[in-house]
Every structure is written in structure tokens, then in C-alpha cells.
Design a protein around this motif. Structure first.
Motif, mmCIF file in Angstrom:
data_model
loop_
_atom_site.group_PDB
_atom_site.id
_atom_site.type_symbol
_atom_site.label_atom_id
_atom_site.label_comp_id
_atom_site.label_asym_id
_atom_site.label_seq_id
_atom_site.Cartn_x
_atom_site.Cartn_y
_atom_site.Cartn_z
ATOM 1 N N HIS A 105 4.854 1.845 2.944
ATOM 2 C CA HIS A 105 3.513 1.274 2.929
ATOM 3 C C HIS A 105 3.426 -0.055 2.183
ATOM 4 O O HIS A 105 2.358 -0.658 2.112
ATOM 5 N N ASP A 192 -0.092 -9.000 1.066
ATOM 6 C CA ASP A 192 -1.096 -7.940 1.150
ATOM 7 C C ASP A 192 -1.896 -8.004 2.442
ATOM 8 O O ASP A 192 -2.272 -6.959 2.995
ATOM 9 N N LYS A 196 -1.959 -4.888 5.155
ATOM 10 C CA LYS A 196 -3.216 -4.336 5.664
ATOM 11 C C LYS A 196 -3.225 -4.336 7.189
ATOM 12 O O LYS A 196 -3.687 -3.384 7.826
ATOM 13 N N GLU A 197 -2.673 -5.402 7.772
ATOM 14 C CA GLU A 197 -2.613 -5.509 9.231
ATOM 15 C C GLU A 197 -1.709 -4.434 9.830
ATOM 16 O O GLU A 197 -2.019 -3.859 10.876
ATOM 17 N N TRP A 199 -0.510 -1.456 8.153
ATOM 18 C CA TRP A 199 -0.727 -0.084 7.721
ATOM 19 C C TRP A 199 -2.191 0.318 7.569
ATOM 20 O O TRP A 199 -2.484 1.496 7.335
ATOM 21 N N GLY A 200 -3.104 -0.629 7.682
ATOM 22 C CA GLY A 200 -4.512 -0.291 7.522
ATOM 23 C C GLY A 200 -4.813 0.201 6.122
ATOM 24 O O GLY A 200 -4.337 -0.351 5.126
ATOM 25 N N ASP A 201 -5.583 1.276 6.019
ATOM 26 C CA ASP A 201 -5.996 1.805 4.714
ATOM 27 C C ASP A 201 -4.837 2.421 3.917
ATOM 28 O O ASP A 201 -4.986 2.677 2.723
ATOM 29 N N GLU A 202 -3.706 2.657 4.559
ATOM 30 C CA GLU A 202 -2.551 3.226 3.861
ATOM 31 C C GLU A 202 -1.721 2.170 3.138
ATOM 32 O O GLU A 202 -0.806 2.510 2.377
ATOM 33 N N ALA A 203 -2.030 0.909 3.370
ATOM 34 C CA ALA A 203 -1.232 -0.177 2.804
ATOM 35 C C ALA A 203 -1.262 -0.157 1.284
ATOM 36 O O ALA A 203 -2.275 0.182 0.665
ATOM 37 N N PRO A 206 -0.561 3.686 -3.904
ATOM 38 C CA PRO A 206 -1.686 4.495 -4.386
ATOM 39 C C PRO A 206 -1.719 4.524 -5.908
ATOM 40 O O PRO A 206 -0.693 4.399 -6.572
#
Length: 209
Positions: A105, A192, A196-197, A199-203, A206
Motif C-alpha cells: 500500500h 502520495d 491514492k490513485e 490504492w484508493g483509501d487503502e493507500a 495505517p
């Protein structure tokens, strides 16, 4: 006789200890090691330092043919090395599978021999495994990524870990020593935004892993 028996038992214990014959994947103090390449090692180091259970990170070079390479040699692209990070972690707090998830990610697996604005094989994405278990887990994780992005090809390499050479001291913890320069580099490189492009929200990393 007692001394001979003691040495024999010690030898058996070392043979039974996982990873000790191959880079000390499981050191005696229950720490473990993972090695990932994901473009600029400043960024990979910063990403993994955020992971709960990661004890230390070291930027360095791996996967090449020139002994004791310098940054100038590696960045020129002639040694075969990749910029990578050696991660020491507590497996009771974070698993290797968890680290693999963070790794994926935080890279662009669709681009070969480059990551974001950095181009060349020295910036390739790769998982360098230290034992058969790491190899299997890495391959399983790559299969899942391939299924997600099919039919696009996943460029990330999976390779045995050879000699890891720590980078020069000024590269270690660069994101802490030169916070503004690092943040500008990361933003200007588009890291970043591309994550985001892809992986979307998983990028990204955590807060708790």
C-alpha cells in the motif's frame, strides 16, 4: 565429556532455530527482520517507522554485484542494487504478513524500474526474502495483488536477500533530520498522489498495524 555434550546440544539448537543460517531472520531476542525496496529509501523508512511493532529501520543497498557500494555508484544505476530498507520488528506485535500489506500500500506495483519521480532499476520495487516462509508469504501476497489489478502486470520483484549494505549516515532518518526538505521532496515527487490513485483509501500506512 560434559563440554562435548554441551557443544553438541548447542549445534542442534542452532540448526532448529528458524532463519539463523540465512541472515538471522529470527534473532535470539525474538526480533525479526524484513527487507523491502520501494523507491526512495527515505520514504520507505518513514512509512515503516509509523508501524506499531517496528523497532528500527535502516536505509541501504541490496541486490547488486558491487561490494560496499556508495550512494553515488548506486544512484548512477551501474551496480544492480536497489535502494531498500532493512526492518527489525517484534513479531508478537506485527506479523510479516502485516508488513507485506503496509509495503504494497506504499508502492506503485504497476511500474517497472521506477517509483514515482525516481526512474531506474535502483528504484525498483522488491521484496527480498530471508527464508522459505517469507518467500511463500511474499509470493502469496503478490498473487493477491495480481488478481486485484489483472490483467495489468505487477512489476514488483521477489528475490532472495543477499548482502545488505547500510547507506551512508546522512541518509539514515533523513525525514527526521531534514523534515522540510523531505516533505517537499515527497510532495514534489507525487508519491502520495500516485498511491491514492493506485490504492484508493487503502493507500499509505495505517496508524495502527
Amino acid at each position: 565429556m560434559r563440554r562435548l555434550i554441551g557443544r553438541f546440544l548447542l549445534g542442534l539448537s542452532l540448526l532448529a532455530a528458524p532463519g539463523l543460517a540465512n541472515g538471522q531472520t529470527e534473532p535470539a531476542n525474538a526480533e525479526a527482520v524484513a527487507i523491502f525496496a520501494g523507491g526512495c529509501f527515505w520514504c520507505v523508512e518513514a512509512d515503516f517507522d509509523k508501524v506499531s511493532g517496528v523497532l528500527s529501520t535502516t536505509s541501504g543497498y541490496i541486490g547488486g554485484s558491487v561490494p560496499n557500494p556508495t550512494y553515488q555508484q548506486v544512484s548512477a544505476g551501474g551496480t544492480g542494487h536497489a535502494e531498500a530498507v532493512r526492518i527489525v520488528y517484534d513479531p508478537s506485535r506485527v506479523s510479516y504478513e502485516g508488513l507485506l500489506k503496509v509495503f504494497w500500500h506504499n508502492i506503485d506495483p504497476l511500474t517497472a524500474n521506477a517509483q514515482f519521480c525516481d526512474v531506474g532499476s535502483q528504484y525498483r520495487s522488491a521484496i527480498f526474502y530471508l527464508d522459505p516462509r517469507q518467500k511463500q508469504l511474499a509470493e502469496d501476497s503478490k498473487t493477491a495483488v495480481e488478481q486485484r489489478f489483472a490483467p495489468r502486470r505487477i512489476a514488483t520483484e521477489i528475490a532472495p536477500a543477499g548482502e545488505f549494505y547500510p547507506a551512508e549516515e546522512y541518509h539514515q532518518d533523513y525525514y527526521r533530520k531534514h523534515e522540510l526538505k523531505y516533505e517537499f521532496y515527497r510532495w514534489n515527487c507525487g508519491r502520495d498522489a500516485r498511491l491514492k490513485e493506485v490504492w484508493g483509501d487503502e493507500a499509505g500506512t495505517p496508524k495502527e498495524s
